[in-house]
Design a protein around this motif. Sequence first.
Motif, short mmCIF file in Angstrom:
data_model
loop_
_atom_site.label_atom_id
_atom_site.label_comp_id
_atom_site.label_asym_id
_atom_site.label_seq_id
_atom_site.Cartn_x
_atom_site.Cartn_y
_atom_site.Cartn_z
N LEU A 86 5.66 -2.87 56.69
CA LEU A 86 6.30 -2.23 55.54
C LEU A 86 5.59 -2.61 54.24
O LEU A 86 5.46 -1.80 53.32
N ALA A 87 5.11 -3.85 54.17
CA ALA A 87 4.36 -4.29 52.99
C ALA A 87 3.05 -3.51 52.87
O ALA A 87 2.67 -3.07 51.77
N ALA A 88 2.35 -3.32 54.00
CA ALA A 88 1.11 -2.55 53.99
C ALA A 88 1.38 -1.11 53.54
O ALA A 88 0.58 -0.51 52.82
N HIS A 89 2.50 -0.57 53.98
CA HIS A 89 2.89 0.78 53.59
C HIS A 89 3.06 0.89 52.08
O HIS A 89 2.55 1.81 51.44
N ASP A 90 3.75 -0.05 51.48
CA ASP A 90 3.98 -0.02 50.03
C ASP A 90 2.68 -0.21 49.26
O ASP A 90 2.46 0.42 48.22
N LEU A 91 1.80 -1.07 49.76
CA LEU A 91 0.50 -1.26 49.12
C LEU A 91 -0.32 0.02 49.18
O LEU A 91 -0.98 0.39 48.20
N ALA A 92 -0.28 0.69 50.31
CA ALA A 92 -1.06 1.92 50.47
C ALA A 92 -0.60 3.01 49.51
O ALA A 92 -1.41 3.81 49.03
N HIS A 93 0.68 3.03 49.22
CA HIS A 93 1.22 4.04 48.30
C HIS A 93 1.12 3.63 46.83
O HIS A 93 1.63 4.33 45.96
N ARG A 94 0.49 2.50 46.58
CA ARG A 94 0.34 1.98 45.21
C ARG A 94 1.70 1.77 44.54
O ARG A 94 1.85 2.01 43.34
N GLN A 95 2.65 1.35 45.31
CA GLN A 95 3.95 0.99 44.75
C GLN A 95 3.88 -0.39 44.10
O GLN A 95 4.68 -0.69 43.22
N VAL A 96 2.94 -1.20 44.55
CA VAL A 96 2.83 -2.58 44.07
C VAL A 96 1.89 -2.66 42.87
O VAL A 96 2.24 -3.20 41.82
N PHE A 97 0.68 -2.11 43.04
CA PHE A 97 -0.33 -2.10 41.98
C PHE A 97 -0.65 -0.65 41.62
O PHE A 97 -0.66 0.22 42.48
N THR A 98 -0.93 -0.40 40.36
CA THR A 98 -1.30 0.96 39.95
C THR A 98 -2.76 1.25 40.27
O THR A 98 -3.12 2.40 40.50
N ARG A 99 -3.60 0.22 40.29
CA ARG A 99 -5.03 0.43 40.50
C ARG A 99 -5.39 0.41 41.99
O ARG A 99 -4.74 -0.24 42.80
N ARG A 100 -6.46 1.14 42.32
CA ARG A 100 -6.85 1.31 43.72
C ARG A 100 -7.36 0.02 44.35
O ARG A 100 -7.01 -0.31 45.48
N ARG A 101 -8.21 -0.72 43.62
CA ARG A 101 -8.87 -1.87 44.23
C ARG A 101 -7.90 -2.96 44.71
O ARG A 101 -7.99 -3.42 45.85
N PRO A 102 -6.96 -3.43 43.86
CA PRO A 102 -6.03 -4.44 44.38
C PRO A 102 -5.14 -3.90 45.49
O PRO A 102 -4.79 -4.63 46.41
N SER A 103 -4.79 -2.61 45.41
CA SER A 103 -3.98 -2.01 46.47
C SER A 103 -4.74 -2.01 47.78
O SER A 103 -4.20 -2.35 48.85
N GLU A 104 -6.01 -1.64 47.72
CA GLU A 104 -6.84 -1.58 48.92
C GLU A 104 -7.11 -2.97 49.48
O GLU A 104 -7.06 -3.18 50.71
N ALA A 105 -7.39 -3.92 48.59
CA ALA A 105 -7.64 -5.29 49.04
C ALA A 105 -6.42 -5.86 49.74
O ALA A 105 -6.52 -6.49 50.81
N GLY A 106 -5.25 -5.65 49.14
CA GLY A 106 -4.02 -6.12 49.77
C GLY A 106 -3.76 -5.42 51.08
O GLY A 106 -3.33 -6.04 52.06
N GLY A 107 -4.03 -4.12 51.13
CA GLY A 107 -3.83 -3.36 52.36
C GLY A 107 -4.73 -3.83 53.48
O GLY A 107 -4.30 -3.95 54.63
#
Length: 349
Positions: A86-107
């Motif tokens: 579920l955390a990976a899902h939220d990261l993929a949708h950029r619910q956590v970070f607005t920018r792509r790079r931190p979202s992708e790194a977290g994912g």
Amino acid sequence: MLLTEEPSPRGHEKAEKGSGSDFAELSRRIADAGLLRRRPLYYTVRFGAVALALATGVAAFLALGDSWAQLFVAAALAVVFGQLGLAAHDLAHRQVFTRRRPSEAGGLLVANVLLGMSYGWWMNKHTRHHAHPNHEGKDPDVAPDILVWSRRQARRAKGLPRFVGKHQAALFFPLLTLEGLNLSFSSFKALRSPSMKRPVLEGTLLVTHFVLYLGGLFAVLPAGKALAFIAVHQGLFGIYLGSVFAPNHKGMPMIEEGTRLDFLRRQVLTSRNVRGGVLVDAFMGGLNYQIEHHLFPSMPTPALGRAQVITERYCAELGIPYHQTGLLASHREALRHLRSVGAPLRRAR
């Protein structure tokens, strides 16, 4: 009630004309309520709790050593892995970070390293699902892989889907025990796909996961107990994931080729919300507000409850059917649909 034996939203095609502004008005109301702003404190606490649970599970595993009590650890870690999904899902949708790079790194960290699932492969698949939910031929989540999702698919089914489809309602939860392994298998298979942007990086991270996962298991446990741990852990993990994702769309209207629906109606008519309060919210990671999630994919999880009230009222104003039910009832609807669409296979000789 939206659910029918062979559900189809075709009757709402006439709403297409002039309805482009319908979603714009809803979006304005949602924005005015401040529901699209990021919630860093919420995600810090939530992800911190999941990380602590994972660390506790690993520590318990190492402390117990060669013991059949490890199967309880396996069960607990299945829940933790579900929360990581579920955390990976939220990261993929950029619910956590607005920018792509931190979202992708977290994912990549959560999906590839911790779960053994390709972030890039899942992103591609899930993006297509969001664009065309329950659309035969366009939504990969309703492709007739092993299960069939419409009577049209059932009539065309051959091989394994034809065999399984006859009794797919009864086999649904047993098959879910393989879902975790299926995600990993599909991830490795996708590394050769042209759509994979970073196959070497993703492949390396996937291998890292399995070296740590399998290496740790077989270093601490004898082969028999290690295999039993894997069976319990992966089986319950798959059931957890299926229990979270199946209630959202299964049994809701299937969209046929040629059906025209605007964005608002396409998302609302094919999605189901699940009621249940705080416990269901935590269990499903906010995906129980599936209608709102599909309308506003980047909306942070804690805002979905307030968005649900606004969206349901707005749909009532427009006369758009809005379906929500309890958790058990949602599974009954999904299983009833699976049994219904498999009827042609049971009648066939």
